[in-house]
Design an enzyme around this catalytic site. Structure first.
Site, PDB file in Angstrom:
ATOM      1  N   ARG A 192      21.931  -4.221  17.001  1.00 25.21           N
ATOM      2  CA  ARG A 192      21.807  -5.463  16.226  1.00 25.21           C
ATOM      3  C   ARG A 192      22.393  -6.653  16.990  1.00 25.21           C
ATOM      4  O   ARG A 192      21.869  -7.756  16.965  1.00 25.21           O
ATOM      5  CB  ARG A 192      22.501  -5.311  14.870  1.00 25.21           C
ATOM      6  CG  ARG A 192      21.580  -4.730  13.804  1.00 25.21           C
ATOM      7  CD  ARG A 192      22.341  -4.185  12.635  1.00 25.21           C
ATOM      8  NE  ARG A 192      22.923  -2.881  12.953  1.00 25.21           N
ATOM      9  CZ  ARG A 192      23.692  -2.200  12.117  1.00 25.21           C
ATOM     10  NH1 ARG A 192      23.979  -2.697  10.935  1.00 25.21           N
ATOM     11  NH2 ARG A 192      24.162  -1.020  12.469  1.00 25.21           N
ATOM     12  N   ARG A 208      18.075  -3.786  23.864  1.00 19.99           N
ATOM     13  CA  ARG A 208      19.132  -3.016  23.189  1.00 19.99           C
ATOM     14  C   ARG A 208      20.208  -2.538  24.165  1.00 19.99           C
ATOM     15  O   ARG A 208      21.394  -2.510  23.854  1.00 19.99           O
ATOM     16  CB  ARG A 208      18.528  -1.795  22.486  1.00 19.99           C
ATOM     17  CG  ARG A 208      17.714  -2.131  21.248  1.00 19.99           C
ATOM     18  CD  ARG A 208      17.121  -0.856  20.655  1.00 19.99           C
ATOM     19  NE  ARG A 208      18.153   0.098  20.319  1.00 19.99           N
ATOM     20  CZ  ARG A 208      18.861   0.079  19.193  1.00 19.99           C
ATOM     21  NH1 ARG A 208      18.647  -0.849  18.297  1.00 19.99           N
ATOM     22  NH2 ARG A 208      19.777   0.990  18.963  1.00 19.99           N
ATOM     23  N   ASN A 228      21.181  11.409  18.573  1.00 16.81           N
ATOM     24  CA  ASN A 228      20.777  10.229  19.355  1.00 16.81           C
ATOM     25  C   ASN A 228      19.691  10.535  20.393  1.00 16.81           C
ATOM     26  O   ASN A 228      19.084   9.620  20.948  1.00 16.81           O
ATOM     27  CB  ASN A 228      21.987   9.579  20.042  1.00 16.81           C
ATOM     28  CG  ASN A 228      22.880   8.809  19.094  1.00 16.81           C
ATOM     29  OD1 ASN A 228      24.089   8.689  19.288  1.00 16.81           O
ATOM     30  ND2 ASN A 228      22.298   8.267  18.035  1.00 16.81           N
ATOM     31  N   TRP A 229      19.395  11.832  20.626  1.00 16.33           N
ATOM     32  CA  TRP A 229      18.297  12.183  21.544  1.00 16.33           C
ATOM     33  C   TRP A 229      16.961  11.695  21.001  1.00 16.33           C
ATOM     34  O   TRP A 229      15.980  11.607  21.740  1.00 16.33           O
ATOM     35  CB  TRP A 229      18.226  13.704  21.743  1.00 16.33           C
ATOM     36  CG  TRP A 229      19.430  14.303  22.395  1.00 16.33           C
ATOM     37  CD1 TRP A 229      20.444  14.964  21.767  1.00 16.33           C
ATOM     38  CD2 TRP A 229      19.755  14.322  23.791  1.00 16.33           C
ATOM     39  NE1 TRP A 229      21.380  15.385  22.687  1.00 16.33           N
ATOM     40  CE2 TRP A 229      20.970  15.010  23.951  1.00 16.33           C
ATOM     41  CE3 TRP A 229      19.123  13.816  24.935  1.00 16.33           C
ATOM     42  CZ2 TRP A 229      21.585  15.207  25.171  1.00 16.33           C
ATOM     43  CZ3 TRP A 229      19.718  14.017  26.162  1.00 16.33           C
ATOM     44  CH2 TRP A 229      20.937  14.707  26.280  1.00 16.33           C
ATOM     45  N   GLU A 249      42.220   7.652   6.250  1.00  7.95           N
ATOM     46  CA  GLU A 249      41.964   6.372   5.595  1.00  7.95           C
ATOM     47  C   GLU A 249      40.734   5.747   6.263  1.00  7.95           C
ATOM     48  O   GLU A 249      40.588   5.831   7.486  1.00  7.95           O
ATOM     49  CB  GLU A 249      43.167   5.429   5.764  1.00  7.95           C
ATOM     50  CG  GLU A 249      44.423   5.916   5.066  1.00  7.95           C
ATOM     51  CD  GLU A 249      44.276   5.976   3.549  1.00  7.95           C
ATOM     52  OE1 GLU A 249      43.606   5.090   2.971  1.00  7.95           O
ATOM     53  OE2 GLU A 249      44.829   6.917   2.943  1.00  7.95           O
ATOM     54  N   ARG A 274      16.226   8.829  20.109  1.00 11.47           N
ATOM     55  CA  ARG A 274      15.961   7.442  20.525  1.00 11.47           C
ATOM     56  C   ARG A 274      14.996   7.419  21.717  1.00 11.47           C
ATOM     57  O   ARG A 274      14.859   8.424  22.415  1.00 11.47           O
ATOM     58  CB  ARG A 274      17.273   6.758  20.898  1.00 11.47           C
ATOM     59  CG  ARG A 274      18.161   6.639  19.693  1.00 11.47           C
ATOM     60  CD  ARG A 274      19.409   5.845  19.963  1.00 11.47           C
ATOM     61  NE  ARG A 274      20.143   5.710  18.721  1.00 11.47           N
ATOM     62  CZ  ARG A 274      20.916   4.686  18.403  1.00 11.47           C
ATOM     63  NH1 ARG A 274      21.083   3.709  19.271  1.00 11.47           N
ATOM     64  NH2 ARG A 274      21.535   4.646  17.245  1.00 11.47           N
ATOM     65  N   SER A 294      25.605  10.915  19.547  1.00 10.60           N
ATOM     66  CA  SER A 294      25.560  12.029  18.585  1.00 10.60           C
ATOM     67  C   SER A 294      24.460  13.016  18.968  1.00 10.60           C
ATOM     68  O   SER A 294      23.566  12.692  19.763  1.00 10.60           O
ATOM     69  CB  SER A 294      25.313  11.496  17.170  1.00 10.60           C
ATOM     70  OG  SER A 294      23.927  11.341  16.946  1.00 10.60           O
ATOM     71  N   ASP A 307      29.383   1.178  15.882  1.00 13.75           N
ATOM     72  CA  ASP A 307      27.993   0.909  15.485  1.00 13.75           C
ATOM     73  C   ASP A 307      27.685  -0.584  15.637  1.00 13.75           C
ATOM     74  O   ASP A 307      28.578  -1.416  15.517  1.00 13.75           O
ATOM     75  CB  ASP A 307      27.801   1.364  14.028  1.00 13.75           C
ATOM     76  CG  ASP A 307      26.337   1.465  13.660  1.00 13.75           C
ATOM     77  OD1 ASP A 307      25.479   1.454  14.565  1.00 13.75           O
ATOM     78  OD2 ASP A 307      26.041   1.551  12.454  1.00 13.75           O
TER      79      ASP A 307
END
Ligand code: FPP
Length: 281
Positions: free
Chosen positions: A39, A48, A83-84, A223, A86, A80, A35
């Site tokens: 940003r 982007r 994400n479509w 973990e 976007r 994912s 991720d």
């Protein structure tokens, strides 16, 4: 592991971190939620998609380091089922990057003995993306050093639904639908990630404390390691730090740590009963 140390410069930061690792406790399977590409780009006033492009270079670096560490599997969340949503140009840019990655990296995947496996609902991908992914999977299918699962059009819930539907279809074909009883082992064996074991370590970059529908079934006892570093900046050193952090954890899988285990004599059993002070007689 030995190979990783040999590839590093003695005395530098990566080398020092790698030398601190316990070779006997390298996680077999690491999963990463990559991720922060957007940003990273925004901070540099870039579009982007250039964040995703920088993220693609991090993918190459981390895949190579994981193979050198001796992992059995690395699972990366690349796209994912959500994400479509976007903007179309971002989604199309991601497909271009993926195709470019496959062409650029195929020689290195072959040279490093890495098997590429795309996991997710591949049927809904643009035909050329699907074709190139399947060709990459076919080409690397005999590679055994490390398996690279690329989660594409992937959703954890969809994966569980697909696994259950697969069991239902199989039972129907055998005429055994009415007596079908589903166990955890049966679901595990039909997940996209089978036959690889569950991830030992799940890393998420860019600081969000969410799972985002990733490997919901498989991370039951993984973990977690969350870092504020944005994915394009995630370095080999940070990966080694995550593995060192993992090696300092005690994995209990719902049991007790060795020093918390009570003695098994009957005296200590009745002491525990007394301490509870709940007479049921
Ligand atoms: C999340 O960052 C990242 C993605 C949705 C795509 C991941 C893609 C790559 C790492 C590059 C291509 C991958 C391969 C395998 C070639 P974000 O866009 O949600 O970042 P943000 O939260 O900062 O906006």
């Amino acid at each position: 592991m030995k190979e990783l140390l040999q590839s590093l410069t003695p005395g530098d930061r990566d080398w020092r971190l790698a030398s601190e690792l316990d070779p006997a406790r390298i996680p077999a399977h690491i999963a990463i939620i990559m991720d922060g590409n957007g940003r990273w780009a925004k901070r540099r006033n870039l579009p982007r998609i250039l964040g995703h492009k920088a993220g693609m270079d991090t993918v190459s670096r981390i895949v190579e380091t994981c193979a050198q560490l001796g992992l059995e599997a690395l699972t990366l969340y690349a796209f994912s089922v959500d994400n479509w949503k976007r903007p179309r140009h971002e989604v199309e840019g991601l497909w271009r990057l993926l195709r470019y990655y496959l062409r650029r990296e195929m020689p290195r995947l072959m040279q490093n003995g890495i098997q590429l496996v795309a996991i997710g609902r591949l049927d809904s991908l643009p035909p050329e993306v699907r074709r190139e992914l399947l060709a990459g999977m076919e080409k690397t299918s005999e590679n055994r050093r490390m398996r690279l699962n690329l989660a594409i059009n992937y959703g954890g819930r969809t994966e569980i639904v697909d696994a259950v539907n697969c069991l239902v279809d199989e039972a129907r074909l055998k005429g055994e639908l009415s007596s079908l009883r589903i166990t955890e082992e049966m679901v595990s064996s039909r997940l996209y990630t089978a036959p690889v074991g569950d991830p030992d370590l799940l890393i998420r970059t860019s600081g969000e404390m969410r799972i985002s529908n990733f490997l919901l079934w498989q991370i039951a006892y993984s973990e977690l390691y969350v870092t504020d570093t944005l994915w394009p900046d995630f370095s080999r050193a940070e990966l080694l730090e995550a593995v060192l952090d993992y090696q300092n954890r005690e994995r209990r899988f719902g049991g007790l740590s060795v020093d918390a285990l009570p003695s098994v004599d009957s005296a200590s059993f009745s002491l525990e009963e007394e301490a509870l002070e709940l007479p049921l007689a």
